[in-house]
Write a protein that holds these residues in place. Structure first.
Motif, PDB file in Angstrom:
ATOM      1  N   CYS A 118      47.474  -8.697  35.122  1.00  0.00           N
ATOM      2  CA  CYS A 118      48.269  -9.447  35.950  1.00  0.00           C
ATOM      3  C   CYS A 118      47.400 -10.234  36.926  1.00  0.00           C
ATOM      4  O   CYS A 118      46.367  -9.899  37.551  1.00  0.00           O
ATOM      5  CB  CYS A 118      49.210  -8.592  36.688  1.00  0.00           C
ATOM      6  N   GLU A 165      48.053 -11.804  39.458  1.00  0.00           N
ATOM      7  CA  GLU A 165      48.342 -11.639  40.985  1.00  0.00           C
ATOM      8  C   GLU A 165      47.950 -10.343  41.502  1.00  0.00           C
ATOM      9  O   GLU A 165      47.354 -10.205  42.604  1.00  0.00           O
ATOM     10  CB  GLU A 165      49.844 -11.592  41.107  1.00  0.00           C
ATOM     11  N   CYS A 166      48.449  -9.437  40.788  1.00  0.00           N
ATOM     12  CA  CYS A 166      48.203  -8.130  41.355  1.00  0.00           C
ATOM     13  C   CYS A 166      47.124  -7.021  40.652  1.00  0.00           C
ATOM     14  O   CYS A 166      46.754  -6.039  41.062  1.00  0.00           O
ATOM     15  CB  CYS A 166      49.330  -7.175  41.409  1.00  0.00           C
ATOM     16  N   CYS A 181      52.431  -9.933  35.711  1.00  0.00           N
ATOM     17  CA  CYS A 181      53.235  -9.095  35.188  1.00  0.00           C
ATOM     18  C   CYS A 181      54.806  -9.159  35.766  1.00  0.00           C
ATOM     19  O   CYS A 181      54.883 -10.405  36.199  1.00  0.00           O
ATOM     20  CB  CYS A 181      52.792  -7.673  35.888  1.00  0.00           C
ATOM     21  N   CYS A 227      55.531  -9.623  39.207  1.00  0.00           N
ATOM     22  CA  CYS A 227      54.969 -10.727  40.153  1.00  0.00           C
ATOM     23  C   CYS A 227      55.548 -11.925  39.589  1.00  0.00           C
ATOM     24  O   CYS A 227      55.765 -12.899  40.384  1.00  0.00           O
ATOM     25  CB  CYS A 227      53.452 -10.967  39.868  1.00  0.00           C
TER      26      CYS A 227
HETATM   27 ZN   LIG Z   1      51.648  -8.255  38.995  1.00  0.00          ZN
END
Ligand SMILES: [Zn+2]
Length: 154
Positions: free
Chosen positions: A101, A103-104, A122, A125
Motif C-alpha cells: 500500500c 499510504e500505509c 490497500c 486506505c
Molecule cells: Zn493501506
C-alpha cells in the motif's frame, strides 16, 4: 548487477509464495491481453484484405469501415497501455515495491490485486480516501449552494 540484486532482495523480503503468486497474476493478465491484441490485429488485417477485393462496392461504405478500424485501433492502443502498466508492475515486483500500500505500507491482499492488478492502496486506505473525497465534494457543494443563496438574497 543492480537489477539482479534488487530481484534477489525482492525474493528475500517478500514471502516466496506471495512473490510467485503476484508474478503469476501479472503474467497471466499479460498473456490474456497479448493474445487478445494479436487476435484483433489479425481481424483488422483480414477485413482490410476483404474490402480491397470487393473494391468499388466498399468505397461507399469505406467511411464506416474507417470508423470501425479507428475503434479497433483505439482498443489495441488501450491494450498496449495496459501491457506497459503490467510491465511496470512486474518491474516494481522485482524491486519489491509492488503489492504494498502506497499510504500505509501494508501488503495489499492477493484477492484485491487479482481484481485490480494496478491497485496502489490497500482496501482500507482506498475506502478512507473515497470517503474523504466524497466529504470534500459535499463540502464544495454546500459552499456552492450557500453562495448561490447569498447571491439570491443580494
Ligand atoms: Zn493501506
Amino acid at each position: 548487477m543492480g537489477g539482479q540484486k534488487a530481484a534477489k532482495d525482492a525474493k528475500d523480503n517478500m514471502k516466496r509464495g506471495r512473490y510467485d503468486e503476484l508474478k503469476g497474476i501479472l503474467e497471466e493478465r499479460r498473456r490474456e491481453i497479448m493474445s487478445e491484441v494479436q487476435g484483433r490485429m489479425r481481424d483488422v488485417r483480414t477485413e482490410g484484405a476483404g474490402s480491397a477485393v470487393q473494391g468499388v462496392l466498399d468505397a461507399a461504405e469505406s467511411s464506416e469501415l474507417d470508423i470501425q478500424d479507428e475503434i479497433e485501433f483505439a482498443l489495441i492502443q488501450m491494450k498496449a497501455e495496459t501491457l506497459s502498466k503490467i510491465d511496470e508492475a512486474l518491474r516494481r515486483l522485482e524491486e519489491a515495491t509492488y503489492g504494498y500500500c502506497f499510504e500505509c505500507g501494508e501488503e495489499i491482499s492477493e484477492r484485491r490485486l487479482r481484481a485490480l492488478p494496478f491497485a496502489v492502496r490497500c482496501k482500507d486506505c482506498e475506502e478512507a480516501r473515497e470517503v474523504k473525497q466524497q466529504r470534500d465534494r459535499l463540502m464544495a457543494q454546500r459552499r456552492g449552494a450557500a453562495s448561490l443563496f447569498i447571491d439570491m438574497q443580494g
